[in-house]
Design an enzyme around this catalytic site. Sequence first.
Site, PDB file in Angstrom:
ATOM      1  CG  PHE A   2      -2.628   9.117   3.577  1.00  0.00           C
ATOM      2  CD1 PHE A   2      -3.209  10.335   3.894  1.00  0.00           C
ATOM      3  CD2 PHE A   2      -2.857   8.582   2.318  1.00  0.00           C
ATOM      4  CE1 PHE A   2      -4.005  11.004   2.972  1.00  0.00           C
ATOM      5  CE2 PHE A   2      -3.650   9.238   1.389  1.00  0.00           C
ATOM      6  CZ  PHE A   2      -4.226  10.452   1.719  1.00  0.00           C
ATOM      7  CB  SER A  41      -5.095  12.944  -1.456  1.00  0.00           C
ATOM      8  OG  SER A  41      -5.035  12.713  -2.847  1.00  0.00           O
ATOM      9  CB  CYS A  48      -6.735   7.949  -0.743  1.00  0.00           C
ATOM     10  SG  CYS A  48      -5.974   9.336  -1.608  1.00  0.00           S
ATOM     11  CB  THR A  50     -10.097  13.822  -5.137  1.00  0.00           C
ATOM     12  OG1 THR A  50      -9.173  12.782  -5.490  1.00  0.00           O
ATOM     13  CG2 THR A  50      -9.638  15.129  -5.775  1.00  0.00           C
ATOM     14  CB  ALA A  64     -15.999   5.953  -7.514  1.00  0.00           C
ATOM     15  CG  HIS A 102      -5.002   2.849  -2.472  1.00  0.00           C
ATOM     16  ND1 HIS A 102      -3.921   2.679  -3.314  1.00  0.00           N
ATOM     17  CD2 HIS A 102      -5.344   4.164  -2.551  1.00  0.00           C
ATOM     18  CE1 HIS A 102      -3.625   3.831  -3.884  1.00  0.00           C
ATOM     19  NE2 HIS A 102      -4.469   4.753  -3.429  1.00  0.00           N
ATOM     20  CB  THR A 153       0.983  -2.492  17.067  1.00  0.00           C
ATOM     21  OG1 THR A 153       1.781  -1.364  16.721  1.00  0.00           O
ATOM     22  CG2 THR A 153       1.870  -3.718  17.188  1.00  0.00           C
TER      23      THR A 153
END
Length: 235
Positions: A2, A41, A48, A50, A64, A102, A153
């Site tokens: 991404f 995704s 991220c 699904t 999960a 992630h 930033t």
Amino acid sequence: MFTGLIEHLGTVTAIQVDETGCTMTVSDATPILDDCHIGDSIAINGACLTVTAFDKETFTVWLANETLRRTDLAERKIGDQVNLERAMGAHVRFGGHFVQAHVDTTATVVDRQPDGDAVTITFEFAEPTPERPSLLAYLIPKGYVTIDGASLTLTSVDDARRRFSVMLIQHTQEKISLGKKGVGSTVNIEVDEVGKYVEKSMLAAIGGRGENTQLREMVEKIVESVLVKKGVLPN
């Protein structure tokens, strides 16, 4: 992969939790579903996930237990707005930075200070634990950090207080969920992955986490040579 450029704000409309995880449905998502497929995704608040089902306006994902532990998504409620970004396409401009979506950990908003039309927001990490070690080594002023999926930033980093800050211009405040989050809110944090790879490579090179000790031996010889020249060690 991404970019951290949020495409759209969606709304959580359904949550079903059981012992194995959670199903979440997000609506008001039409602008990012025109090319959607099952298995695609989509990053929700920087995580991220699904796509397991979708129609013209909504999509559903499975979370999960690991995702619920690692992110703020377990705290989301029906009606909450969330940041959405589709996986990066090869044909688009790359305007943010490399974001894996992630999530590493969470942080807490501890201060918001207006600065003209902009606002500076300060965050604080919890005390590090063996399961969640400190990430401050990967944060540097003017470096990248991903907060709730948005590439931002860093304006300051305070290692002693486990704090860091970013600045949001007025446009960004209106386009991402962070603009509406107050003091005490939880946010998802992903540090720049480049720093992780550099650290691991250097540690392996000097023998910290690997068997390659060539660089370490070279550094030791240079140090020894300098000490001999200064008379600290015998020739």
